[in-house]
Design an enzyme around this catalytic site. Structure first.
Site, PDB file in Angstrom:
ATOM      1  N   GLU A   1      -2.846   8.333  -4.257  1.00  0.00           N
ATOM      2  CA  GLU A   1      -3.411   7.599  -5.428  1.00  0.00           C
ATOM      3  C   GLU A   1      -4.675   8.323  -5.918  1.00  0.00           C
ATOM      4  OE1 GLU A   1      -3.704   3.299  -5.623  1.00  0.00           O
ATOM      5  OE2 GLU A   1      -1.736   3.194  -4.823  1.00  0.00           O
TER       6      GLU A   1
ATOM      7  N   HIS B   1      -1.016   0.803  -9.789  1.00  0.00           N
ATOM      8  CA  HIS B   1      -1.776  -0.200  -8.920  1.00  0.00           C
ATOM      9  C   HIS B   1      -2.170  -1.147  -9.902  1.00  0.00           C
ATOM     10  CE1 HIS B   1      -3.567  -0.460  -4.552  1.00  0.00           C
ATOM     11  NE2 HIS B   1      -3.428  -1.569  -5.177  1.00  0.00           N
TER      12      HIS B   1
ATOM     13  N   ARG C   1       0.813  -1.175   0.000  1.00  0.00           N
ATOM     14  CA  ARG C   1      -0.131  -0.008   0.028  1.00  0.00           C
ATOM     15  C   ARG C   1       0.837   1.271   0.168  1.00  0.00           C
ATOM     16  NH1 ARG C   1      -3.853  -2.312  -1.488  1.00  0.00           N
ATOM     17  NH2 ARG C   1      -5.847  -2.876  -0.270  1.00  0.00           N
TER      18      ARG C   1
END
Length: 326
Positions: A262, A281, A233
């Site tokens: 993000e 991602h 993460r």
């Protein structure tokens, strides 16, 4: 059950494939909703399938979850769900452990090889039509530290070992003789372990304990030639500290599939720093991954309807599915 259970599917612009979801729609009333309609959809519902796995809408809609017994998220990380209210409830949380393991491991190996063989620079030189001879690095015999010893970390360790790397792990407790990691150091000894690694792979779950674990001190503990790969993460990393470490050449490079924030703003320094590879991602998003996520939920749903124990039950006090040796 005398009546069909009610399953709420939280989605964004993408909805689950009807074929993949058929085992659920055949045995339940299914309500599809996006974030703004979640509270209304949860009225009287038994199950929530968070197919939009990045959504944090459940926190605002939790007041309507009075009848919900089970929430499943279409991701390995459950941090978007882990509010104090969810932790304090009796609702069962499950995740999608197992779907992404091998794909993420392949991504990590690809990034290791890309750094060692200088592939990004080769592409830039090709774009310039320049024939510039260079030497490359061997990866066999180099040392990788995998921070996070769950199933994805184990898949990473096995693949890196197959490529000839020496692999160790960093997890909750110290141990030796692990079948995948060999030696595992405890989290409190992370900085010492970082100093021994040529490659650092972050795949720990995001919890109160792991948030910001890669900060100025952690990067200072790394060897200047080491590369950092984050497939966990973005919030595991203090982004400004990583930028500073890269600029000062305390860290030789970074491959980031996850960042904080993000999506990464277009004017962020990480985009233009040398020896940084950024992907959006998608390290685990192989062809067919969406149906694989629905298949896993559907299999678990059948278990739930039949009264059998659910797979991938999250310990909400930890924030992940506990496994032996993790």
């Amino acid at each position: 059950m005398s009546t069909k259970p009610v399953v709420v599917v939280l989605h964004n612009e993408n909805r689950p494939s009807p074929d993949a979801l058929a085992p659920v729609t055949d045995r339940a009333e299914v309500r599809f909703t996006q974030a703004d309609g979640l509270a209304d959809a949860m009225d009287g519902a038994d199950v929530v399938f968070a197919y939009d796995f990045l959504s944090t809408a459940l926190a605002d809609a939790w007041h309507a979850a009075g009848s919900v017994e089970w929430v499943h998220i279409a991701a390995a990380g459950v941090d978007p769900l882990m509010t104090p209210e969810v932790r304090a409830s009796d609702v069962v949380i499950t995740n999608s452990r197992g779907v992404f393991d091998d794909a993420i491991a392949e991504y990590v190996l690809a990034q290791v090889l890309s750094f060692a063989k200088d592939l990004p620079r080769s592409l830039r030189l090709q774009d310039e039509a320049r024939w510039q001879h260079r030497e490359s690095e061997r990866v066999a015999g180099t040392r990788a530290l995998v921070v996070g010893t769950g199933p994805i970390g184990r898949a990473v360790a096995r693949l890196l070992r197959a490529a000839g790397l020496e692999v160790s792990g960093s997890g909750r407790r110290e141990r030796t003789g692990d079948p995948d990691f060999g030696d595992v150091s405890a989290t409190e000894d992370l900085h010492e372990a970082l100093g021994q690694a040529d490659w650092v792979v972050a795949i720990a779950p995001l919890t109160d304990q792991t948030a910001g674990m890669f900060d100025t001190d952690a990067f200072a503990a790394m060897q200047p030639h080491a590369r950092f790969i984050n497939v966990g993460r973005g919030e595991l990393v203090v982004t400004d500290d990583l930028v500073a470490a890269l600029r000062s050449e305390q860290v030789a490079g970074a491959a980031l599939d996850v960042v904080d924030p993000e999506p990464l703003p277009a004017d962020h320094a990480l985009w233009t720093l040398p020896d940084v590879m950024i992907t959006p991602h998608n390290s685990g998003d192989f062809v067919g991954w969406r149906d694989a996520l629905v298949d896993l939920f559907a299999e678990n749903f059948v278990r739930w309807v039949d009264g059998r124990p659910l797979d991938n039950v999250v310990d909400t006090s930890l924030g992940y599915v506990p496994t032996t040796g993790s």
